[in-house]
Design a protein around this motif. Structure first.
Motif, PDB file in Angstrom:
ATOM      1  N   SER A 164       0.948  -0.996  -0.296  1.00 45.58           N
ATOM      2  CA  SER A 164      -0.373   0.145   0.028  1.00 45.58           C
ATOM      3  C   SER A 164       0.877   1.556   0.233  1.00 45.58           C
ATOM      4  O   SER A 164       0.244   2.275  -0.503  1.00 45.58           O
ATOM      5  N   ILE A 165       2.018   1.321   0.428  1.00 46.11           N
ATOM      6  CA  ILE A 165       2.626   2.459   0.945  1.00 46.11           C
ATOM      7  C   ILE A 165       3.268   2.813  -0.813  1.00 46.11           C
ATOM      8  O   ILE A 165       3.564   3.931  -1.466  1.00 46.11           O
ATOM      9  N   LEU A 166       3.572   1.910  -1.604  1.00 45.36           N
ATOM     10  CA  LEU A 166       4.760   1.989  -2.484  1.00 45.36           C
ATOM     11  C   LEU A 166       3.773   2.076  -3.642  1.00 45.36           C
ATOM     12  O   LEU A 166       3.847   3.019  -4.599  1.00 45.36           O
ATOM     13  N   LYS A 167       2.015   1.406  -3.563  1.00 44.85           N
ATOM     14  CA  LYS A 167       0.810   2.159  -4.585  1.00 44.85           C
ATOM     15  C   LYS A 167       1.060   3.464  -4.031  1.00 44.85           C
ATOM     16  O   LYS A 167       0.738   4.464  -4.932  1.00 44.85           O
ATOM     17  N   ASN A 168       0.652   3.977  -3.132  1.00 45.80           N
ATOM     18  CA  ASN A 168       0.652   5.249  -3.428  1.00 45.80           C
ATOM     19  C   ASN A 168       1.867   6.238  -2.853  1.00 45.80           C
ATOM     20  O   ASN A 168       1.215   7.534  -3.365  1.00 45.80           O
ATOM     21  N   VAL A 169       3.294   5.903  -2.495  1.00 44.93           N
ATOM     22  CA  VAL A 169       4.403   6.985  -3.243  1.00 44.93           C
ATOM     23  C   VAL A 169       3.943   6.769  -5.240  1.00 44.93           C
ATOM     24  O   VAL A 169       4.249   7.392  -5.737  1.00 44.93           O
ATOM     25  N   TYR A 170       3.476   5.917  -5.595  1.00 50.15           N
ATOM     26  CA  TYR A 170       3.796   5.348  -7.070  1.00 50.15           C
ATOM     27  C   TYR A 170       3.045   6.573  -7.199  1.00 50.15           C
ATOM     28  O   TYR A 170       3.055   6.765  -8.847  1.00 50.15           O
ATOM     29  N   GLU A 171       2.257   6.023  -7.114  1.00 48.63           N
ATOM     30  CA  GLU A 171       0.222   7.123  -7.743  1.00 48.63           C
ATOM     31  C   GLU A 171       0.552   8.446  -7.802  1.00 48.63           C
ATOM     32  O   GLU A 171       0.777   9.441  -8.363  1.00 48.63           O
ATOM     33  N   ARG A 172       1.604   8.973  -6.249  1.00 50.34           N
ATOM     34  CA  ARG A 172       1.218  10.050  -6.003  1.00 50.34           C
ATOM     35  C   ARG A 172       2.632  11.225  -6.722  1.00 50.34           C
ATOM     36  O   ARG A 172       2.603  11.971  -7.213  1.00 50.34           O
ATOM     37  N   SER A 173       3.814   9.951  -6.885  1.00 49.14           N
ATOM     38  CA  SER A 173       5.396  10.173  -7.742  1.00 49.14           C
ATOM     39  C   SER A 173       5.318  10.245  -9.217  1.00 49.14           C
ATOM     40  O   SER A 173       6.047  10.176 -10.109  1.00 49.14           O
ATOM     41  N   LEU A 174       4.540   9.772  -9.734  1.00 50.53           N
ATOM     42  CA  LEU A 174       4.013   9.399 -11.030  1.00 50.53           C
ATOM     43  C   LEU A 174       4.562  10.344 -12.241  1.00 50.53           C
ATOM     44  O   LEU A 174       5.718   9.984 -13.214  1.00 50.53           O
ATOM     45  N   LYS A 175       4.111  11.220 -12.317  1.00 46.44           N
ATOM     46  CA  LYS A 175       4.124  12.641 -13.166  1.00 46.44           C
ATOM     47  C   LYS A 175       5.833  12.851 -12.545  1.00 46.44           C
ATOM     48  O   LYS A 175       7.006  13.219 -13.692  1.00 46.44           O
ATOM     49  N   GLN A 176       6.294  12.769 -11.375  1.00 41.56           N
ATOM     50  CA  GLN A 176       7.519  13.485 -11.406  1.00 41.56           C
ATOM     51  C   GLN A 176       8.276  12.177 -12.164  1.00 41.56           C
ATOM     52  O   GLN A 176       9.653  12.257 -12.712  1.00 41.56           O
ATOM     53  N   ILE A 177       8.565  10.728 -11.389  1.00 40.26           N
ATOM     54  CA  ILE A 177       8.746   9.782 -12.198  1.00 40.26           C
ATOM     55  C   ILE A 177       9.060  10.222 -13.563  1.00 40.26           C
ATOM     56  O   ILE A 177      10.485   9.908 -14.505  1.00 40.26           O
ATOM     57  N   SER A 178       7.590  10.392 -14.142  1.00 38.53           N
ATOM     58  CA  SER A 178       7.895  10.311 -15.459  1.00 38.53           C
ATOM     59  C   SER A 178       8.507  11.265 -16.190  1.00 38.53           C
ATOM     60  O   SER A 178       9.240  11.293 -17.532  1.00 38.53           O
ATOM     61  N   ASN A 179       8.534  12.903 -15.729  1.00 36.33           N
ATOM     62  CA  ASN A 179       9.184  13.337 -15.931  1.00 36.33           C
ATOM     63  C   ASN A 179      11.404  13.831 -15.876  1.00 36.33           C
ATOM     64  O   ASN A 179      11.635  13.524 -17.073  1.00 36.33           O
ATOM     65  N   LEU A 180      10.973  12.431 -14.969  1.00 35.68           N
ATOM     66  CA  LEU A 180      12.525  12.280 -15.046  1.00 35.68           C
ATOM     67  C   LEU A 180      13.267  11.438 -15.788  1.00 35.68           C
ATOM     68  O   LEU A 180      14.551  11.402 -16.103  1.00 35.68           O
ATOM     69  N   LEU A 181      12.302  10.634 -16.005  1.00 30.56           N
ATOM     70  CA  LEU A 181      13.040   9.387 -17.232  1.00 30.56           C
ATOM     71  C   LEU A 181      12.704  10.245 -18.201  1.00 30.56           C
ATOM     72  O   LEU A 181      13.521   9.899 -19.093  1.00 30.56           O
ATOM     73  N   TYR A 182      11.856  10.889 -18.876  1.00 32.52           N
ATOM     74  CA  TYR A 182      11.592  11.023 -20.263  1.00 32.52           C
ATOM     75  C   TYR A 182      11.698  12.723 -20.245  1.00 32.52           C
ATOM     76  O   TYR A 182      11.318  12.994 -21.246  1.00 32.52           O
ATOM     77  N   GLY A 183      11.414  13.321 -19.524  1.00 31.32           N
ATOM     78  CA  GLY A 183      12.074  15.045 -19.439  1.00 31.32           C
ATOM     79  C   GLY A 183      10.412  15.197 -19.955  1.00 31.32           C
ATOM     80  O   GLY A 183       8.635  14.903 -20.267  1.00 31.32           O
TER      81      GLY A 183
END
Length: 183
Positions: A164-183
């Motif tokens: 649950s913690i991972l899912k929550n962090v992942y969903e909150r950070s998805l846009k940021q993660i995507s921006n880091l990976l793909y600009g």
């Protein structure tokens, strides 16, 4: 002889009339032919302009479709990569050393133990959780780690499972993660 002159005058008059009618007919035919040629040119020009416009529109549609397909493929590849990273993170959590697991569980219990009276954990963490808390051990849950705390009357559940913690962090950070990976 007087009659011949009259006949000759009538014939000449008729010939003149025929020539005049023929000239008018030729002029009218020429005018009609010119109008038809102009109409043909206009229709040909209009048809050519329409064909060019249709071709331009078709070209734009093909480009738009291709761009959409590229975006779809790119988004699918990005999602596959993000899912792969997510699954690798789950595997990393599963293979986390017991000392780190214990440290995380201590932190959770120190902060939230007072809010519960029952505790659940994964089968792998059961002994560790029982040693870390005085709460009633209520059973196993099918998660990769972490705990679930429950109050006495079971109306409040605090989910501190790693899933649950991972899912929550992942969903909150998805846009940021995507921006880091793909600009």
């Amino acid at each position: 002889m007087g009659l011949e002159i009259v006949v000759k005058d009538i014939q000449e008059g008729a010939r003149a009339e025929v020539s005049r009618i023929k000239a008018e007919g030729d002029a009218k035919a020429s005018e009609i032919i010119n109008e038809a040629k102009e109409l043909q040119k206009k229709m040909l020009g209009d048809s050519l302009a329409k064909a060019e416009e249709d071709l331009k529109n078709l070209h734009q549609q093909v480009i738009s479709s291709a761009n959409l397909e590229v975006k779809r493929i790119t988004l699918n590849r990005r999602k596959e990569l993000l899912d792969k990273v997510y699954n690798q993170t789950i595997e990393s959590i599963k293979s986390m050393p017991a000392s780190k697991d214990e440290k995380l569980l201590k932190h959770i219990l120190n902060k939230y133990e007072a809010d519960g009276s029952r505790i659940y954990s994964s089968k792998a963490s059961e002994d560790m959780v029982k040693n870390l808390t005085s709460l009633t051990y209520a059973g196993n849950i099918n998660y990769i780690g972490g705990v679930v705390l429950e109050n006495e009357d079971r109306t409040v559940r605090l989910d501190f499972t790693y899933d649950s913690i991972l899912k929550n962090v992942y969903e909150r950070s998805l846009k940021q993660i995507s921006n880091l990976l793909y600009g």
